[in-house]
Design a protein around this motif. Structure first.
Motif, PDB file in Angstrom:
ATOM      1  N   TYR A 167       0.221   5.505   0.427  1.00  0.00           N
ATOM      2  CA  TYR A 167      -0.735   6.603   0.576  1.00  0.00           C
ATOM      3  C   TYR A 167       0.030   7.880   0.887  1.00  0.00           C
ATOM      4  N   ARG A 205      -1.672  14.670  13.038  1.00  0.00           N
ATOM      5  CA  ARG A 205      -2.228  13.435  12.465  1.00  0.00           C
ATOM      6  C   ARG A 205      -1.614  12.226  13.170  1.00  0.00           C
ATOM      7  N   GLY A 206      -2.070  11.059  12.761  1.00  0.00           N
ATOM      8  CA  GLY A 206      -1.510   9.837  13.343  1.00  0.00           C
ATOM      9  C   GLY A 206      -2.163   9.559  14.673  1.00  0.00           C
ATOM     10  N   TYR A 238      -4.734  -1.232  14.228  1.00  0.00           N
ATOM     11  CA  TYR A 238      -4.460   0.044  14.900  1.00  0.00           C
ATOM     12  C   TYR A 238      -4.702  -0.045  16.403  1.00  0.00           C
ATOM     13  N   ARG A 263      -5.520   3.052  18.824  1.00  0.00           N
ATOM     14  CA  ARG A 263      -5.736   4.497  18.718  1.00  0.00           C
ATOM     15  C   ARG A 263      -5.873   5.175  20.081  1.00  0.00           C
ATOM     16  N   TYR A 279      -4.752  -1.680   4.193  1.00  0.00           N
ATOM     17  CA  TYR A 279      -5.385  -0.961   5.308  1.00  0.00           C
ATOM     18  C   TYR A 279      -6.252  -1.923   6.125  1.00  0.00           C
ATOM     19  N   HIS A 331      -1.520   7.070  16.797  1.00  0.00           N
ATOM     20  CA  HIS A 331      -1.843   5.654  16.908  1.00  0.00           C
ATOM     21  C   HIS A 331      -0.559   4.837  16.811  1.00  0.00           C
ATOM     22  N   MET A 335      -0.353  12.209   2.241  1.00  0.00           N
ATOM     23  CA  MET A 335      -1.140  13.268   2.884  1.00  0.00           C
ATOM     24  C   MET A 335      -0.684  14.601   2.339  1.00  0.00           C
ATOM     25  N   MET A 347       2.175  13.040  13.556  1.00  0.00           N
ATOM     26  CA  MET A 347       2.735  13.837  12.473  1.00  0.00           C
ATOM     27  C   MET A 347       2.176  15.251  12.594  1.00  0.00           C
ATOM     28  N   ARG A 356       0.841  -1.198   0.000  1.00  0.00           N
ATOM     29  CA  ARG A 356       0.000   0.000   0.000  1.00  0.00           C
ATOM     30  C   ARG A 356       0.871   1.241   0.000  1.00  0.00           C
TER      31      ARG A 356
HETATM   32  P1  TYD Z   1      -6.374   8.277   9.620  1.00  0.00           P
HETATM   33  O1  TYD Z   1      -6.049   6.943  10.186  1.00  0.00           O
HETATM   34  O2  TYD Z   1      -7.174   9.223  10.441  1.00  0.00           O
HETATM   35  O3  TYD Z   1      -5.042   8.988   9.125  1.00  0.00           O
HETATM   36  P2  TYD Z   1      -3.747   9.453   9.975  1.00  0.00           P
HETATM   37  O4  TYD Z   1      -3.082   8.231  10.463  1.00  0.00           O
HETATM   38  O5  TYD Z   1      -2.913  10.135   8.979  1.00  0.00           O
HETATM   39  O6  TYD Z   1      -4.196  10.387  11.031  1.00  0.00           O
HETATM   40  O7  TYD Z   1      -7.115   8.052   8.229  1.00  0.00           O
HETATM   41  C1  TYD Z   1      -7.943   9.025   7.641  1.00  0.00           C
HETATM   42  C2  TYD Z   1      -9.035   8.314   6.843  1.00  0.00           C
HETATM   43  O8  TYD Z   1      -8.461   7.625   5.734  1.00  0.00           O
HETATM   44  C3  TYD Z   1      -9.788   7.279   7.664  1.00  0.00           C
HETATM   45  O9  TYD Z   1     -11.157   7.381   7.300  1.00  0.00           O
HETATM   46  C4  TYD Z   1      -9.259   5.949   7.180  1.00  0.00           C
HETATM   47  C5  TYD Z   1      -8.823   6.254   5.754  1.00  0.00           C
HETATM   48  N1  TYD Z   1      -7.672   5.456   5.294  1.00  0.00           N
HETATM   49  C6  TYD Z   1      -7.857   4.528   4.287  1.00  0.00           C
HETATM   50  O10 TYD Z   1      -8.975   4.312   3.784  1.00  0.00           O
HETATM   51  N2  TYD Z   1      -6.782   3.831   3.844  1.00  0.00           N
HETATM   52  C7  TYD Z   1      -5.539   4.023   4.345  1.00  0.00           C
HETATM   53  O11 TYD Z   1      -4.574   3.352   3.903  1.00  0.00           O
HETATM   54  C8  TYD Z   1      -5.354   4.986   5.404  1.00  0.00           C
HETATM   55  C9  TYD Z   1      -4.003   5.211   6.024  1.00  0.00           C
HETATM   56  C10 TYD Z   1      -6.453   5.676   5.841  1.00  0.00           C
END
Ligand code: TYD
Length: 135
Positions: free
Chosen positions: A35, A46-47, A119, A121, A114, A49, A37, A97, A33
């Protein structure tokens, strides 16, 4: 705790720079995967977790941001500010982050798809889980 950086070779010439990422070579896992930001607001954190089994490499491919890492014993805060530097984060590390520069893009390579079940959290639950492992 000691952050683990992966500094990638920059294939630079007069045209500019190029960095190549290859699974099981300079990335120490199979990449399931990717992704990223962007458009992160200045005061956002952010993060917040940890993961039970996921490995990730984080890059700030444009701009800069700060990553706070906490293994339950100590915390380090790292400014990621160059596209050729990756930060490897394994399981059982709380991450945050923040301080995203306007226009910053934080890209993440991950070893698994994902999965919300991977997680943790809640910070207290994270501390309990790492304590259990240390016992
Ligand atoms: P979130 O876990 O809040 O991001 P961060 O760790 O950066 O704070 O994720 C934000 C949204 O994106 C949440 O609805 C889950 C979704 N998401 C996915 O669908 N796939 C992914 O790979 C990730 C990391 C998040």
């Amino acid at each position: 705790m000691k952050p683990v950086f992966i500094d990638f070779q920059e294939h630079g010439d007069w045209r500019g720079q190029l960095v190549a990422l290859e699974e099981d070579k300079n990335i120490p896992f199979q990449i399931k995967r990717v992704y990223f930001m962007y458009d992160t607001l200045p005061n956002v954190v952010r993060g917040k977790h940890s993961h039970k089994s996921l490995y990730q490499v984080l890059f700030c491919v444009t701009g800069a941001c700060t990553i706070g890492l906490d293994d339950g014993r100590e915390r380090v805060d790292i400014r990621l500010d160059r596209p050729s530097r990756g930060l490897l984060i394994g399981p059982n590390v709380w991450r945050e982050m923040y301080d995203f520069m306007p226009g910053a893009v934080l890209m993440v390579l991950a070893s698994e798809y994902y999965d919300e079940n991977d997680y943790i959290r809640d910070y207290r639950a994270f501390l309990d889980s790492v304590k259990e492992k240390q016992e």
